[in-house]
Structures are given as C-alpha cells and as structure tokens.
Design an enzyme around this catalytic site. Structure first.
Site, PDB file in Angstrom:
ATOM      1  N   GLU A   1     -29.125  -3.238 -21.639  1.00  0.00           N
ATOM      2  CA  GLU A   1     -28.301  -2.512 -20.666  1.00  0.00           C
ATOM      3  C   GLU A   1     -26.949  -3.181 -20.446  1.00  0.00           C
ATOM      4  OE1 GLU A   1     -30.862   0.758 -19.443  1.00  0.00           O
ATOM      5  OE2 GLU A   1     -28.740   0.305 -19.282  1.00  0.00           O
ATOM      6  N   SER A   2     -26.930  -4.491 -20.280  1.00  0.00           N
ATOM      7  CA  SER A   2     -25.699  -5.147 -19.789  1.00  0.00           C
ATOM      8  C   SER A   2     -25.333  -6.446 -20.480  1.00  0.00           C
ATOM      9  CB  SER A   2     -25.866  -5.460 -18.295  1.00  0.00           C
ATOM     10  OG  SER A   2     -26.896  -6.432 -18.118  1.00  0.00           O
TER      11      SER A   2
END
Length: 465
Positions: free
Chosen positions: A303-304
C-alpha cells in the site's frame, strides 16, 4: 409580397439566416458537455465509489466553468475515439492525446497542457535493448491508431527491418501486462502513463526514449465555428495563471516520482530502515485480529512502502492507504497516524474476511479478503459470478484471479451489477503481497524458527507465489 416576407422570416428562424448555432451555445443549451475519454490511471477510472483521473478532473473543471453536466463516453478503442471526434459525435476528446501532424489533418487540438516522451518498455531480467536496432528480433506490439504507430513509421524509414504489431483490442495497460507476462517482448508507452503504471507493473523497465518530448492536448472537431476553441484557450490560460494546472499535475504524477519503485532491493532496504518503526504495531494488530503480522506488514508495504505520509491520486493515505469512508467506518481520526492506520487496516481486512461467503475456505479465503480490500466486495462478487458463468469455481482464488481482469472489458463488465473495474489490479495486489510476505518470512528465517503465517481461525497460508 407579404407572403414572401413571412416565408423568409420563417426560413431565417429555422436556419439562423444561414449560420449554425455556435458550438459553445449548443453545449450550454443542452446542459451537457460530451467528452470522449478512456479508462486508465492518467485519464478516467472508477475505484469503489470514487471517480478520478487527470483528464476526468480537467474535464469536470471545464464543465463546471460552463455550468453544465459532464458526460464521459468511453469508446471501444483509440481508433473509434479519433473517428468519433472527427465526425463531431462529441464535443471534446480528453484522453492524453499526443499532438501529431497526421492527426492535425483530421481533428483540431486545443492548447497544450502537458508534455510526454514515448518510451520503449521491456521486462527486467531480459536483455535490455540499447537502441531501436536491437528491437527488430523481438516481438513489439503497440496500440493501434496511436501516436506510437506514427513514430514507428518514421523510424522504419531509417530502419526498414523494424516490425511491430498493432493491437486494436488492448490499451497501453493491457500491453504492459503482456510484457510483464512475457507474452510479448516490448511495447511503447508515453512517459506519464509509464510513471502512473510503474507500481502496478514492478518488473517492467524503460529501455530508452524513442521520441523527443511531445505535446498533449484535447481534441475538437474541425469546424469554422471557434467558440468552443476560444473558451478552451481561456480555460487553460486561467488554470495556468491560478496554478491549478500545476497542482493537478502534481496530484497525479508528483507522488509517483517520489515513490520508490517496487523491487527486491527496495524492500530489503526498507526492512532495515522503516519496518522497525512499525513492527510492534503490526504484531499487536495481528494478534488482535488473528493475522500473522508478516501478512499485515506485507500488505502495508504494497500500500505505502511503509511511508506514513503516503497519499495517492484518489486521496487514500497513510500506511494502510485508507479511504475517508473506511477511516470513518473504523473510527480513525488521523489516517496518517501509524497506529490508527495499522489497526484500522487490520480490522477492515478482518471484516472483508468475515463477510465472504462460507463456501470460500482457507487458504483461498485470505486471498479473496485481500482482493476485496483492494477492489471492494461488490466487484469481487461480480468476478465470482462471471467465474461461475464460465464454468469455473467461484470459491477458488486461482479461478477467480483469471476472471477478475474481465471486469475491465466492456463485453463482460456490462453484464455485472457493479460495472467497470480495473480487475487486473487486485490480482497484482495479491500477488505482490504474497511475494513481499515471502521476503519477510525469509528475512526472519536467519534469526528465528520457520514461521508459517496464519489467517483467522488458525488456517495456514501457503508459501507466496
């Protein structure tokens, strides 16, 4: 004489005395701006309840300026789009179209708002071609009717052995996927699209540029009436003067330039520099929701990249890239707070897991839950229905992951309840997480016993693909 006067007056009323209604007035009278676009991260896409895309936001701003409703029309392919705008079947084509001399013979371009370079793409691990002469022995495929075809035709004058195939069914994203799957050797893509798609296709690399920087602009039908063209000129001038255009470019491309591309060296480096900051939180959230913490950490990396300040073009943010709606549902007050983000992400994943049909059994159940986290339960259920329609097992991840990409094809998504989705994205999402999970487990092997990740109810998760 009186009869002739009335006839002429009526004729003038019907034909505006020989003058057609200005295009801009026609749009405002109908109350609708008809814009041709295409599905893609740089143009127009739908993720969950969110409509986004660089071209979409520009078009919405222009529709707001005219105080009319925006209607997006997505033709089947690029060739159809160019023909429709040439025939005046829409007001504008807003799809990251490159300004070329050939196209100027058929359509009119508005003001330039961005520049791109055409790039040759190959899969990392395969030999990197040094120049165009080293491509002739490989399989090169490009989108039909694209500016890439025009560039290749120019290059072919100097290199007669250059050969390529034109695909009128797939878009650039589809061709990138063929390169990643090694079904073709090369494709050509504009630099902005390569940047936007890099995280979705982590194994692809740019070999070299095949063009000088080229202008992007909206397209209009060629007409004597300049009213819409002049309004477009004023619109883009105002956008530039206010800084809104730069902000929009930064929103969709700035975070991509700052983001580390997915590769093995990057995750190993961040295991040392970033993971220690959040490891305890992953462990606590995993224990609370009965997930192995390595799985949550792998999910967060996807995700990040373990960047607490990460923000996507659609506004999702934080370590677990929560939407505003999910944050509200999970009682998160600060999406960029690592602890809130990790615990909320784990809770939301657990919710997806629990809401899946009982027929989906572990270990497949965890892969379905991850896919639902990414694309939503509605689209996932659409894919399961299509899988069953095709005579396959809707409770098998290996079957459903083959069906999910069909949600981006009109023939299939038109039959579904929730419509279009970038179905290849959750497939890559799950594959990437499984690969990162494998890396994390192997990293811990040196200092701890073999750790088998678990899903809720204590079911084991097999080794990553």
């Amino acid at each position: 004489m009186k009869t002739i006067t009335i006839f002429l007056l009526t004729l003038c009323m019907l034909t505006a005395c020989g003058e057609a209604q200005p295009h801009l007035d026609e749009i405002q009278d109908r109350g609708e701006l008809r814009v041709l676009s295409r599905y893609g991260l740089t143009s127009y896409y739908i993720k969950g309840d969110t409509i986004a895309g660089f071209e979409y936001e520009l078009a919405q701003k222009f529709a707001d300026r005219l105080d009319v409703t925006l209607k997006i029309i997505v033709p089947d392919n690029l060739g159809d789009m160019l023909r429709l705008i040439e025939q005046g079947q829409a007001d504008i084509a807003a799809a990251g179209l490159t300004v070329t001399e050939q196209r100027k013979n058929h359509i009119r371009f508005g003001p330039v708002y961005h520049e791109v370079t055409q790039q040759l793409v190959y899969k990392n691990g395969n030999p990197k071609p040094g120049d165009i002469t080293e491509v002739v022995d490989g399989q090169l495929e490009v989108v039909a009717d694209s500016s890439h075809v025009e560039q290749l035709q120019t290059l072919q004058e100097e290199f007669p052995d250059l050969y390529w195939r034109e695909n009128d069914e797939l878009d650039n994203s589809g061709l990138l996927e063929l390169v990643q799957l090694e079904l073709i050797d090369y494709t050509i893509i504009d630099s902005n699209e390569m940047s936007a798609n890099q995280s979705l296709f982590p194994e692809l690399r740019v070999a070299f540029d095949i063009s000088e920087p080229q202008a992007l602009a909206w397209a209009l039908p060629i007409a004597e009436d300049d009213s819409l063209y002049h309004e477009l000129m004023a619109f883009f001038e105002d956008l530039e003067a206010s800084g809104e255009l730069d902000k929009l470019i930064e929103k969709y491309y700035g975070h991509i330039r700052r983001f580390d591309y997915v590769d093995t060296r990057a995750i190993h480096r961040r295991i040392q520099t970033h993971l220690p900051l959040y490891k305890d939180m992953f462990q606590q959230a995993g224990e609370q929701h009965q997930f192995d913490w390595h799985l949550l950490a792998a999910m967060s990396y996807q995700e990040s990249h373990w960047n607490r300040d990460a923000v996507s073009s659609t506004g999702v943010r934080g370590l677990m890239m929560l939407t505003q709606a999910t944050a509200r549902e999970m009682d998160v007050t600060d999406r960029e707070d690592p602890e809130q983000s990790i615990f909320a992400g784990a809770a939301y994943l657990a919710e997806m897991y629990s809401r899946l049909p009982d027929g989906i059994k572990p270990p497949d159940r965890i892969w379905f839950a991850l896919a639902a986290y990414n694309v939503g339960l509605g689209h996932l259920e659409d894919a399961r229905v299509l899988t069953q329609t095709l005579g396959k097992n809707p409770n098998s991840w290996s079957d459903v992951r083959e069906t999910l990409p069909l949600l981006s094809k009109k023939k299939w998504f038109s039959q579904t309840r929730y419509g279009y989705a970038r179905g290849s994205e959750p497939v890559r999402y799950v594959q990437n997480i499984r690969r990162y999970l494998d890396v994390l487990l192997h990293h811990d092997d040196a200092s701890s016993p073999v750790i088998t990740p678990v899903s809720p109810a204590g079911q084991t998760i097999p080794e990553a693909l």
